[in-house]
Every structure is written in C-alpha cells, then in structure tokens.
Design a protein around this motif. Structure first.
Motif, PDB file in Angstrom:
ATOM      1  N   TYR A   4     -65.819 -20.999   6.034  1.00 55.94           N
ATOM      2  CA  TYR A   4     -65.254 -19.804   6.876  1.00 55.94           C
ATOM      3  C   TYR A   4     -63.916 -20.209   7.150  1.00 55.94           C
ATOM      4  O   TYR A   4     -63.710 -20.976   7.784  1.00 55.94           O
ATOM      5  CB  TYR A   4     -66.360 -19.641   8.196  1.00 55.94           C
ATOM      6  N   GLU A  40     -61.041 -18.442   9.848  1.00 54.56           N
ATOM      7  CA  GLU A  40     -61.089 -17.529  10.675  1.00 54.56           C
ATOM      8  C   GLU A  40     -59.754 -16.869  11.044  1.00 54.56           C
ATOM      9  O   GLU A  40     -58.763 -17.701  10.739  1.00 54.56           O
ATOM     10  CB  GLU A  40     -61.601 -17.958  12.138  1.00 54.56           C
ATOM     11  N   THR A  41     -59.681 -15.557  11.036  1.00 53.51           N
ATOM     12  CA  THR A  41     -58.247 -14.959  11.504  1.00 53.51           C
ATOM     13  C   THR A  41     -58.415 -14.372  12.810  1.00 53.51           C
ATOM     14  O   THR A  41     -59.755 -14.478  13.413  1.00 53.51           O
ATOM     15  CB  THR A  41     -57.899 -13.823  10.617  1.00 53.51           C
ATOM     16  N   SER A  79     -58.218 -11.536  13.885  1.00 54.64           N
ATOM     17  CA  SER A  79     -59.115 -10.194  13.876  1.00 54.64           C
ATOM     18  C   SER A  79     -60.529 -10.584  13.931  1.00 54.64           C
ATOM     19  O   SER A  79     -61.535  -9.997  14.388  1.00 54.64           O
ATOM     20  CB  SER A  79     -58.712  -8.958  12.889  1.00 54.64           C
ATOM     21  N   ASP A  80     -60.759 -11.662  13.011  1.00 53.68           N
ATOM     22  CA  ASP A  80     -62.335 -12.052  12.819  1.00 53.68           C
ATOM     23  C   ASP A  80     -62.777 -12.738  14.084  1.00 53.68           C
ATOM     24  O   ASP A  80     -64.003 -12.202  14.432  1.00 53.68           O
ATOM     25  CB  ASP A  80     -62.030 -13.015  11.817  1.00 53.68           C
ATOM     26  N   ARG A  81     -61.892 -13.334  14.839  1.00 53.96           N
ATOM     27  CA  ARG A  81     -62.424 -13.615  16.180  1.00 53.96           C
ATOM     28  C   ARG A  81     -62.819 -12.685  17.165  1.00 53.96           C
ATOM     29  O   ARG A  81     -63.823 -12.860  17.735  1.00 53.96           O
ATOM     30  CB  ARG A  81     -61.379 -14.836  16.827  1.00 53.96           C
ATOM     31  N   LEU A 123     -69.380 -12.449   8.870  1.00 60.14           N
ATOM     32  CA  LEU A 123     -68.861 -12.582  10.232  1.00 60.14           C
ATOM     33  C   LEU A 123     -70.102 -12.435  11.168  1.00 60.14           C
ATOM     34  O   LEU A 123     -70.223 -13.045  12.021  1.00 60.14           O
ATOM     35  CB  LEU A 123     -68.132 -11.298  10.525  1.00 60.14           C
ATOM     36  N   ILE A 166     -63.809  -3.938   9.444  1.00 57.85           N
ATOM     37  CA  ILE A 166     -63.131  -4.879   8.868  1.00 57.85           C
ATOM     38  C   ILE A 166     -61.711  -4.777   8.165  1.00 57.85           C
ATOM     39  O   ILE A 166     -61.933  -3.989   7.340  1.00 57.85           O
ATOM     40  CB  ILE A 166     -64.293  -6.148   8.299  1.00 57.85           C
ATOM     41  N   ARG A 216     -58.482  -6.698   6.673  1.00 58.66           N
ATOM     42  CA  ARG A 216     -57.425  -7.833   6.391  1.00 58.66           C
ATOM     43  C   ARG A 216     -56.094  -7.095   5.991  1.00 58.66           C
ATOM     44  O   ARG A 216     -55.889  -6.832   4.591  1.00 58.66           O
ATOM     45  CB  ARG A 216     -58.150  -8.939   5.331  1.00 58.66           C
TER      46      ARG A 216
END
Length: 550
Positions: A21, A23-24, A26-28, A53, A251, A253
């Motif tokens: 994994y 993490e970005t 926005s992912d967090r 996620l 989601i 990116r």
C-alpha cells in the motif's frame, strides 16, 4: 526471481496489505472517512483501488480495537448475481441479511469476543455442526439458486437455519438484526460496528440495487454505521438520498497533482521483488512515466500495461511501450466496454452508442483542438438536461474507466454542464502518433481544463440514440444475462495457459463448468493431487467470480 503483480486486492492477506500500500494525501482522507461514524459511499471505477482502501481501513481498525472498540466487519457481495431466482423475489434480501449476521458473528469470533464453546448464537441457531454454521449452509443454498430455479418455502428455511418460527425475522426484519447487534455491543462494550460492503451493486440489476440501498439506508443506529464501495454511474440509489442520507467520496488520482507520477511509481515499486526488472523500469523512466500518464490513476490498468509492455517482465523497451499503449487503449479497453452488451442485451443500445459517441465525435473534436493549440485537452462537457439515455450511456463509459466526471455542474455561457475527462491513454492511442511515449508527455505537460468541446441539451449527435431508454429501467431478464456469462469459455479468464489446459483435460470448458466443479473433479486429471487440485479450483473459481463481477 519472478515478478508477478497482484492485480486484485482480494488476493492479498489482510496482514500483508501494508507491504504494497502506497498512501497519498487524498487516500488518507478517504481512509479516515471510512473509519468515521458516518454512512459513506466510496465511488470509483473498476481497478481504481476501492477494495485496497477498505482493507487498509479494516486493518487499522483491527489494530486499534483494544483501545477504540470499533469493530470492522467486511462483506463481499461479489456473488450477488448468483442469487438469481425468478420464482422467489425475497431470496436476495434473505441472502443480504444472512451474510450480514454471519460476518458479524465471524468477526466477534475472530476477535475472541465470543468463543465457539460460548457462542450466544447457538441459542438462536440450533443443531449446528462445528465445521459449518447454519447461516453458511443457507447462504450457500441461495448462491446456487441460479442453478436450482425454485422457491424455497418458509418451512424449509426454518429447518435449514435451525430456528423457531418466531425467529424467522432474523432474515426478514432489519430492525431485529439491529437489536441483536445492539445487544452484543452493550454486553461486550463494543463502541461501534462498521460494516464494509465491497462489490456492492456491481451489476446492472436495478431490483438488487434498490434492495441493497434500502437496507443500507435502514442499517444505521448509535451502534452501527455502513460504508459501501460502488461504481460510478451505474448505481441506482432508489430512495437513498445522497447528502441527506449518506456522504459520498470519489476516489481520484488526479493526473494534474504535483506528486501524481511519483506516487504511481511507488505503487509499482512495492510490487517488484526482482531488482533487475526494477532497474529496467527506472532506466526507461520516460516509458515508465508514459504508462503512468495513460492509466489515468488506475493501478490495475497501469500494472496490466506494464506486464504487457515488458512481455511478462522480461525486457522493457520503448517500441514495446509504444505498441502497448496503442493496443491497450485503442483495442483492449474498448473490448472490455463492448463485452458488456453481450452480458446485458437490454442495455446494448446505450453501450454501443456510448462507444460511437466517443470515437466518432469526442475523440475527433479533441484531436482537432489539440492540433490547433499549444495547450492540450482531454475534456468535454455535456448539458445537464441532455436526454436521460445519453446520460446513461455516459455513466456506463464511467463504469468502464474510459471517462470520468471531472466537474459536476459547471457554468458555460449561462447554461449548466457536467465536464468529463477522457482517459489520456485513449486519446493518445486514437491519435496514433509514431511515438505514443512522447505524445503522452506532450499532452500531460500542456493540459488545460479551459479547452473542451460542449454538447448542448439538443446536440445533433444525440439523434442516434433512443430517448426512451435508461439504466433505471428493468430492461434485462437476469436469468438470460447470467446464462450468457456462464456459457463463456474459460479462455477469457485471467488464468495461466497451463491451468486452462489442466481444466480442459477433464472437460471443464466454461465458467459454468468451473462453478459446478469440485476439487475432487480436478483430481481426475493426470498428476493432480489434493493440494494442487484445491489450488487450481480456488484460482479458477475466483477468476470466474472476478469475470462475473467485473
């Protein structure tokens, strides 16, 4: 050392999720929302990383359980299409409620909150075997209803579950299930139960979608909240009201983000154990980046295109990358979209029209605009009052990952439009330049959201579609749809040729054959023992489910 990408998160053990994994920011933010107390819809196209996620959030909640007392319960609805019985309109509801309670029970058993020897559920479900719960048996029967088209009578259900007639509401009354969960929460000091529904509403069955979202709306209390991963465009929310009943997060990116290239590079690096192949990728950095630009932030598309461009993780050369971009985004991605019409003949006109609209109109206009400007575009806009059939066709294109919604409700000369973004790889492949690698970089570095083609509410390009059709209509006989899928050859599945050959030796040739086979069937082939037969059966069965669920 071999390199094999893990394409689907379902193939990874929960304990190993953190190994791959990346993490970005926005992912967090999304993970924090998944762990919060509010109802949430997680929206994203196929392969974008919804399951990843959810699994990260589940893993973190498990680690924090001793202090936070928030219990995660993960449910996959990948088999929902198999719960398909024209003689019993309650079977899907029974299946959902049974899975809900069964996975809750499994979760508190795994946590040691209850034990097999001190399981309060045994007071409800009598005469259970240790190896298989009554709920497991009932769920398995419903998941084979596509094969056995008959109504399961109430008396038979009571017997399978081992319940008193007064407790039939355990699969027929969501409030009764909520009371059961509340009782456990109070007795064992569980602060909150968070249900994670994965592969929710992944098919084009409005009836199932309505039933799911009705349950989702009602399954909330001070002790319970729900999160569901859904696809963009095709989800029919019924009486569930976005904003009022549930929050939603998409989601994304964004290829315009400053750290986009590096974060996608890191996703790939985490999956490569062979340092020699990693060095090849890094050495051909321009080619590596081109595949990242073309995938539009979709990890599955990126990993598959790298595997194809490297000819199975061998070489990684510019010529191969150029040809892969053209083949992957001009042929393969459209084949995946078009195959939907063979599954869902009632939606064929919308599926086919969407492709014609993009290829014969949007891509031509995009190429013309890019040829006139130093700035480049991959954007187009559709009036919010365009015919419903047009909007439904566009939603299916979102589901396929060919386009995505960029800005909802943007104003253009006093009118309201929705602006969409084409997959950059689709644009590059259509233009058919000699070097797709260099063209990808040129578009990527000069993108302008201010340049786009508009399609008004009465645009003449909409004349070719029947205005009376939409995704919300009951246009499919789902028994026919499922049979169309089940008759497909196993050649289309994501299996090695060796495994396909082994299956064909014992006359397992279709998806239906796989679903009906057992490990014992596989042992009839030469040199296949119990261990290997189980491995092949599991891989084949999961590949079949993956194909059915998309």
């Amino acid at each position: 050392m071999n390199t094999n990408f893990i394409i689907r998160t379902e193939d990874i053990k929960l304990s190993e999720i953190t190994n791959i994994y990346v993490e970005t920011e926005s992912d967090r933010s999304i993970i924090n929302n998944l762990k919060s107390n509010s109802q949430l819809l997680l929206i994203g196209s196929r392969g974008i990383g919804k399951t990843m996620l959810i699994k990260v959030a589940e893993n973190e909640l498990n680690r924090e359980y001793s202090t936070e007392k928030v219990l995660p319960v993960y449910l996959s609805f990948s088999k929902s299409m198999l719960v398909n019985n024209r003689f019993d309109n309650k079977s899907f509801q029974y299946w959902m409620y049974a899975k809900l309670l069964n996975e809750f029970r499994n979760s508190i058993l795994e946590k040691g909150i209850i034990t097999v020897d001190s399981d309060p559920f045994k007071m409800l479900f009598k005469q259970e075997e240790k190896s298989e719960s009554n709920l497991d048996k009932f769920i398995a029967i419903l998941e084979s209803s596509w094969r056995n088209q008959r109504k399961i009578e109430k008396k038979e259900i009571i017997e399978i579950l081992g319940i008193d007639e007064s407790n039939f509401k355990v699969i027929d009354d969501i409030d009764f299930i909520k009371e059961i969960i509340k009782t456990f929460c109070v007795k064992f000091s569980i602060s909150k139960v968070i249900f994670f529904f994965d592969e929710a509403c992944h098919n084009f069955i409005p009836r199932q979608q309505r039933e799911f979202f009705s349950m989702f709306r009602d399954l909330r209390s001070p002790h319970i909240c729900c999160k569901a991963a859904v696809y963009p465009g095709i989800s029919y929310y019924s009486t569930l009201q976005l904003f009022h009943d549930v929050n939603s997060v998409v989601i994304e990116r964004n290829i315009a983000d400053e750290n986009y290239i590096e974060s996608m590079r890191n996703m790939v690096r985490c999956q490569i154990e062979d340092h020699r192949f990693r060095e090849k990728l890094e050495k051909q950095g321009e080619c590596f980046d081109a595949l990242i630009m073309c995938c539009d932030g979709n990890p599955r598309l990126l990993l598959k295109s790298i595997e194809q461009a490297s000819k199975g993780f061998g070489s990684f050369k510019k010529n191969n990358v150029n040809s892969t971009i053209k083949d992957f985004y001009r042929v393969q991605i459209w084949q995946e979209h078009t195959k939907l019409s063979s599954f869902y003949p009632g939606h064929k006109e919308m599926i086919d029209w969407g492709r014609i609209f993009i290829e014969n109109n949007v891509l031509i206009e995009t190429k013309n605009k890019n040829g006139k400007n130093g700035k480049q575009t991959i954007f187009f806009a559709i009036h919010k009052d365009a015919p419903e059939s047009v909007k439904s066709s566009v939603r299916i294109l979102e589901y396929s990952g060919i386009i995505r919604l960029h800005t909802e409700g943007t104003k253009v000369r006093g009118e309201i439009y929705d602006r969409y973004q084409l997959n950059l790889g689709v644009v590059v492949a259509y233009e058919d330049e000699k070097s797709s690698v260099e063209r990808s970089k040129e578009i990527f570095e000069n993108l302008s959201v201010k340049i786009y083609t508009e399609y008004g509410k009465n645009s003449p390009v909409f004349n070719g579609i029947n205005k009376g059709i939409s995704l919300g209509s009951e246009s499919e006989d789902m028994i026919i749809v499922l049979n169309n899928i089940l008759q497909k050859s196993l050649d289309i599945l994501d299996l090695t040729q060796h495994k396909k050959n082994e299956l064909q030796k014992i006359n397992i040739r279709t998806i239906k054959d796989i679903l009906e086979s057992t490990e014992e069937d596989l042992q009839k082939a030469n040199y296949i023992g119990p261990f290997y037969s189980r491995k092949i059966h599991n891989v084949a069965y999961n590949a079949a489910l993956e194909y059915i669920s998309g």
